[in-house]
Design a protein around this motif. Structure first.
Motif, PDB file in Angstrom:
ATOM      1  N   GLY A 166      -9.816 -43.248 -21.806  1.00 55.95           N
ATOM      2  CA  GLY A 166     -10.608 -44.345 -21.277  1.00 55.95           C
ATOM      3  C   GLY A 166     -10.110 -44.779 -19.909  1.00 55.95           C
ATOM      4  O   GLY A 166      -9.121 -44.269 -19.383  1.00 55.95           O
ATOM      5  N   ARG A 167     -10.802 -45.736 -19.322  1.00 54.28           N
ATOM      6  CA  ARG A 167     -10.493 -46.173 -17.958  1.00 54.28           C
ATOM      7  C   ARG A 167      -9.105 -46.771 -17.843  1.00 54.28           C
ATOM      8  O   ARG A 167      -8.405 -46.577 -16.844  1.00 54.28           O
ATOM      9  N   HIS A 168      -8.665 -47.526 -18.842  1.00 52.64           N
ATOM     10  CA  HIS A 168      -7.390 -48.216 -18.757  1.00 52.64           C
ATOM     11  C   HIS A 168      -6.321 -47.630 -19.686  1.00 52.64           C
ATOM     12  O   HIS A 168      -5.268 -48.238 -19.884  1.00 52.64           O
ATOM     13  N   GLY A 169      -6.621 -46.468 -20.254  1.00 50.08           N
ATOM     14  CA  GLY A 169      -5.638 -45.792 -21.081  1.00 50.08           C
ATOM     15  C   GLY A 169      -5.507 -46.312 -22.495  1.00 50.08           C
ATOM     16  O   GLY A 169      -4.573 -45.935 -23.210  1.00 50.08           O
ATOM     17  N   ILE A 170      -6.419 -47.150 -22.960  1.00 47.73           N
ATOM     18  CA  ILE A 170      -6.276 -47.758 -24.285  1.00 47.73           C
ATOM     19  C   ILE A 170      -7.258 -47.197 -25.311  1.00 47.73           C
ATOM     20  O   ILE A 170      -7.289 -47.676 -26.453  1.00 47.73           O
ATOM     21  N   ALA A 171      -8.043 -46.198 -24.939  1.00 46.99           N
ATOM     22  CA  ALA A 171      -9.021 -45.650 -25.884  1.00 46.99           C
ATOM     23  C   ALA A 171      -8.331 -45.202 -27.167  1.00 46.99           C
ATOM     24  O   ALA A 171      -7.273 -44.579 -27.139  1.00 46.99           O
ATOM     25  N   GLY A 172      -8.933 -45.537 -28.298  1.00 48.59           N
ATOM     26  CA  GLY A 172      -8.393 -45.118 -29.578  1.00 48.59           C
ATOM     27  C   GLY A 172      -7.607 -46.177 -30.316  1.00 48.59           C
ATOM     28  O   GLY A 172      -7.022 -45.894 -31.361  1.00 48.59           O
ATOM     29  N   GLU A 173      -7.590 -47.400 -29.825  1.00 45.47           N
ATOM     30  CA  GLU A 173      -6.835 -48.460 -30.519  1.00 45.47           C
ATOM     31  C   GLU A 173      -7.650 -49.015 -31.685  1.00 45.47           C
ATOM     32  O   GLU A 173      -8.010 -50.194 -31.736  1.00 45.47           O
ATOM     33  N   LEU A 174      -7.916 -48.139 -32.651  1.00 38.54           N
ATOM     34  CA  LEU A 174      -8.777 -48.513 -33.778  1.00 38.54           C
ATOM     35  C   LEU A 174      -8.166 -49.633 -34.610  1.00 38.54           C
ATOM     36  O   LEU A 174      -8.874 -50.489 -35.136  1.00 38.54           O
ATOM     37  N   GLY A 175      -6.845 -49.647 -34.732  1.00 41.71           N
ATOM     38  CA  GLY A 175      -6.200 -50.659 -35.547  1.00 41.71           C
ATOM     39  C   GLY A 175      -6.386 -52.064 -35.035  1.00 41.71           C
ATOM     40  O   GLY A 175      -6.195 -53.034 -35.782  1.00 41.71           O
ATOM     41  N   HIS A 176      -6.781 -52.190 -33.767  1.00 45.94           N
ATOM     42  CA  HIS A 176      -6.891 -53.517 -33.167  1.00 45.94           C
ATOM     43  C   HIS A 176      -8.336 -53.984 -32.976  1.00 45.94           C
ATOM     44  O   HIS A 176      -8.563 -55.023 -32.360  1.00 45.94           O
ATOM     45  N   ILE A 177      -9.300 -53.223 -33.520  1.00 47.66           N
ATOM     46  CA  ILE A 177     -10.671 -53.720 -33.464  1.00 47.66           C
ATOM     47  C   ILE A 177     -10.810 -54.875 -34.460  1.00 47.66           C
ATOM     48  O   ILE A 177     -10.144 -54.908 -35.499  1.00 47.66           O
ATOM     49  N   THR A 178     -11.649 -55.839 -34.126  1.00 43.71           N
ATOM     50  CA  THR A 178     -11.823 -57.014 -34.989  1.00 43.71           C
ATOM     51  C   THR A 178     -12.869 -56.726 -36.050  1.00 43.71           C
ATOM     52  O   THR A 178     -14.012 -56.393 -35.742  1.00 43.71           O
ATOM     53  N   VAL A 179     -12.467 -56.834 -37.308  1.00 44.78           N
ATOM     54  CA  VAL A 179     -13.399 -56.582 -38.413  1.00 44.78           C
ATOM     55  C   VAL A 179     -13.615 -57.823 -39.270  1.00 44.78           C
ATOM     56  O   VAL A 179     -14.557 -57.876 -40.060  1.00 44.78           O
ATOM     57  N   GLN A 180     -12.759 -58.822 -39.099  1.00 44.73           N
ATOM     58  CA  GLN A 180     -12.881 -60.044 -39.908  1.00 44.73           C
ATOM     59  C   GLN A 180     -12.442 -61.241 -39.063  1.00 44.73           C
ATOM     60  O   GLN A 180     -11.320 -61.735 -39.197  1.00 44.73           O
ATOM     61  N   PRO A 181     -13.314 -61.716 -38.167  1.00 42.71           N
ATOM     62  CA  PRO A 181     -12.936 -62.864 -37.329  1.00 42.71           C
ATOM     63  C   PRO A 181     -12.436 -64.035 -38.168  1.00 42.71           C
ATOM     64  O   PRO A 181     -13.021 -64.371 -39.190  1.00 42.71           O
ATOM     65  N   GLY A 182     -11.307 -64.599 -37.739  1.00 42.58           N
ATOM     66  CA  GLY A 182     -10.717 -65.679 -38.504  1.00 42.58           C
ATOM     67  C   GLY A 182      -9.818 -65.215 -39.629  1.00 42.58           C
ATOM     68  O   GLY A 182      -9.251 -66.027 -40.357  1.00 42.58           O
ATOM     69  N   GLY A 183      -9.654 -63.889 -39.763  1.00 39.48           N
ATOM     70  CA  GLY A 183      -8.825 -63.347 -40.831  1.00 39.48           C
ATOM     71  C   GLY A 183      -7.354 -63.342 -40.466  1.00 39.48           C
ATOM     72  O   GLY A 183      -6.922 -64.000 -39.509  1.00 39.48           O
ATOM     73  N   PRO A 184      -6.545 -62.586 -41.215  1.00 45.00           N
ATOM     74  CA  PRO A 184      -5.104 -62.541 -40.970  1.00 45.00           C
ATOM     75  C   PRO A 184      -4.796 -62.110 -39.531  1.00 45.00           C
ATOM     76  O   PRO A 184      -5.538 -61.322 -38.936  1.00 45.00           O
ATOM     77  N   VAL A 185      -3.708 -62.626 -38.993  1.00 41.63           N
ATOM     78  CA  VAL A 185      -3.325 -62.323 -37.613  1.00 41.63           C
ATOM     79  C   VAL A 185      -2.446 -61.085 -37.587  1.00 41.63           C
ATOM     80  O   VAL A 185      -1.491 -60.963 -38.368  1.00 41.63           O
TER      81      VAL A 185
ATOM     82  N   GLY B 106      -3.141 -46.600 -36.372  1.00 41.46           N
ATOM     83  CA  GLY B 106      -3.254 -46.053 -35.023  1.00 41.46           C
ATOM     84  C   GLY B 106      -4.249 -44.924 -35.015  1.00 41.46           C
ATOM     85  O   GLY B 106      -4.624 -44.390 -36.073  1.00 41.46           O
ATOM     86  N   SER B 107      -4.687 -44.521 -33.837  1.00 36.64           N
ATOM     87  CA  SER B 107      -5.651 -43.430 -33.766  1.00 36.64           C
ATOM     88  C   SER B 107      -5.634 -42.792 -32.384  1.00 36.64           C
ATOM     89  O   SER B 107      -5.068 -43.337 -31.430  1.00 36.64           O
ATOM     90  N   GLY B 108      -6.253 -41.631 -32.313  1.00 35.46           N
ATOM     91  CA  GLY B 108      -6.402 -40.924 -31.053  1.00 35.46           C
ATOM     92  C   GLY B 108      -7.695 -40.145 -31.055  1.00 35.46           C
ATOM     93  O   GLY B 108      -8.132 -39.644 -32.112  1.00 35.46           O
ATOM     94  N   ILE B 109      -8.330 -40.053 -29.899  1.00 39.41           N
ATOM     95  CA  ILE B 109      -9.618 -39.372 -29.760  1.00 39.41           C
ATOM     96  C   ILE B 109      -9.416 -38.118 -28.924  1.00 39.41           C
ATOM     97  O   ILE B 109      -8.854 -38.176 -27.824  1.00 39.41           O
ATOM     98  N   VAL B 110      -9.868 -36.975 -29.438  1.00 40.73           N
ATOM     99  CA  VAL B 110      -9.740 -35.712 -28.721  1.00 40.73           C
ATOM    100  C   VAL B 110     -11.136 -35.162 -28.445  1.00 40.73           C
ATOM    101  O   VAL B 110     -11.936 -34.982 -29.361  1.00 40.73           O
ATOM    102  N   LEU B 111     -11.429 -34.936 -27.181  1.00 41.47           N
ATOM    103  CA  LEU B 111     -12.706 -34.363 -26.755  1.00 41.47           C
ATOM    104  C   LEU B 111     -12.434 -33.100 -25.948  1.00 41.47           C
ATOM    105  O   LEU B 111     -11.642 -33.123 -25.001  1.00 41.47           O
ATOM    106  N   ASN B 112     -13.071 -32.001 -26.348  1.00 44.03           N
ATOM    107  CA  ASN B 112     -12.885 -30.725 -25.656  1.00 44.03           C
ATOM    108  C   ASN B 112     -11.415 -30.371 -25.490  1.00 44.03           C
ATOM    109  O   ASN B 112     -10.971 -29.884 -24.446  1.00 44.03           O
ATOM    110  N   GLY B 113     -10.645 -30.640 -26.535  1.00 45.48           N
ATOM    111  CA  GLY B 113      -9.248 -30.258 -26.548  1.00 45.48           C
ATOM    112  C   GLY B 113      -8.293 -31.189 -25.844  1.00 45.48           C
ATOM    113  O   GLY B 113      -7.083 -30.949 -25.829  1.00 45.48           O
ATOM    114  N   ARG B 114      -8.806 -32.269 -25.246  1.00 46.30           N
ATOM    115  CA  ARG B 114      -7.942 -33.176 -24.505  1.00 46.30           C
ATOM    116  C   ARG B 114      -8.105 -34.607 -25.027  1.00 46.30           C
ATOM    117  O   ARG B 114      -9.179 -34.997 -25.490  1.00 46.30           O
ATOM    118  N   LEU B 115      -7.036 -35.368 -24.934  1.00 43.94           N
ATOM    119  CA  LEU B 115      -7.094 -36.761 -25.355  1.00 43.94           C
ATOM    120  C   LEU B 115      -8.011 -37.555 -24.437  1.00 43.94           C
ATOM    121  O   LEU B 115      -7.968 -37.409 -23.211  1.00 43.94           O
TER     122      LEU B 115
END
Length: 309
Positions: free
Chosen positions: A163-182, A151-160
């Motif tokens: 993003g537009r839909h409230g999901i900014a910072g979901e680093l664990g869910h970025i795709t790094v190996q298409p076709g890899g483990p689910v 998990g992750s969180g982004i802090v800019l100028n002291g505040r979280l």
């Protein structure tokens, strides 16, 4: 941040007073943040009979804390898992029994008759490390927890930054190996599916044809076991590359790494730093610091979230 008995509370201390609650799969932690000091921290097991019982337990403990600290009227709650856009409901928390579509804010407000601020636990920890931990004094930071998931969180100028839909910072869910483990979210090749503690233990167990914990996997890797060392190095490389990519996109002052996997020590940090350096060449240096608040980060972050609204 350490446990401090209520009787040791100096008066007055500068700054607002708030209660932080960190709900986890096995335990719930509480504390009162007064200025930059944490008081009355304690934990108890998470009820395993459904979300109503969890909210009953939280309300009871908050009321007890408010009897000890009458000026602690701000309440923040951190929970693992995604929240709705308004941050009033928990969509699901896979490690907490019965925690699906939970109206947490309304439920606690009905019990306490007070305003409650809800926050994702990783984002709460990001806020804590930015204000009172490893990233204190910086204007921009990214907190990453590497544990069962990532998990992750982004802090800019002291505040979280949400993003537009409230999901900014979901680093664990970025795709790094298409076709890899689910991953648990149903995505193939997500970062947490290939580099979390769970993924490392899974792949090391497959390599050795027996159950291997994440801690043992790192110990074997450091000892030079060729197969397990390759598993661990691949995981560290995936994380380092992800940080290098974020450096190119966001250019934060610092990354803060925490969580159970990060606690294994120098081997992990040096491996992640080496990969980040390799993939950031020609852009900007990637500065990585170790999280400082440890197990207090969730409570402190939830209390800060209450103060920040």
């Amino acid at each position: 941040m350490t446990d401090t008995p209520t009787s040791a509370l100096p008066s007055p201390l500068p700054g607002p007073v708030s209660i932080g609650v960190d709900i986890g799969g096995t335990k719930i932690a509480y504390g009162v943040l007064h200025g930059d000091q944490l008081f009355s921290r304690h934990v108890h097991p998470t009820p395993d009979t459904g979300w109503e019982a969890v909210l009953d337990a939280v309300a009871s403990q908050v009321q007890a804390l408010q009897q000890e600290h009458p000026d602690a009227r701000l309440i923040g709650v951190g929970v693992p898992g995604p929240l709705n856009a308004e941050r009033t409901r928990v969509k699901f928390a896979p490690n907490i029994y019965g925690f699906t579509d939970v109206p947490l804010v309304d439920g606690l407000r009905d019990r306490l008759h007070q305003r409650v601020i809800l926050e994702n636990d990783a984002k709460a920890a990001a806020l804590a490390e930015a204000h009172l931990g490893a990233a204190r004094g910086t204007e921009s930071s990214v907190y990453v927890t590497v544990s069962t998931g990532i998990g992750s969180g982004i802090v800019l100028n002291g505040r979280l930054w949400r993003g537009r839909h409230g999901i900014a910072g979901e680093l664990g869910h970025i795709t790094v190996q298409p076709g890899g483990p689910v991953s648990g979210a149903g995505l193939d090749g997500a970062l947490e599916a290939v580099a979390s503690g769970t993924a490392i233990a899974r792949d090391a167990s497959y390599t050795l044809n027996r159950d291997v914990s994440t801690k043992e996997a790192f110990a074997l890797a450091e000892q030079g076991h060729p197969g397990v060392r390759r598993v661990v190095q691949q995981a560290m490389k995936h994380i380092g590359v992800a940080l290098a990519d974020l450096q190119k996109v966001l250019d934060p002052e610092v990354f803060v790494l925490g969580g159970g996997v990060a606690s294994v020590g120098d081997y992990f940090f040096s491996g992640v730093q080496a990969a980040a350096n390799e993939y950031a060449v020609g852009f900007a240096p990637v500065t990585i610091r170790r999280a400082q608040l440890g197990g207090d980060a969730g409570v402190v972050g939830a209390a800060l979230a209450a103060q920040h609204g």
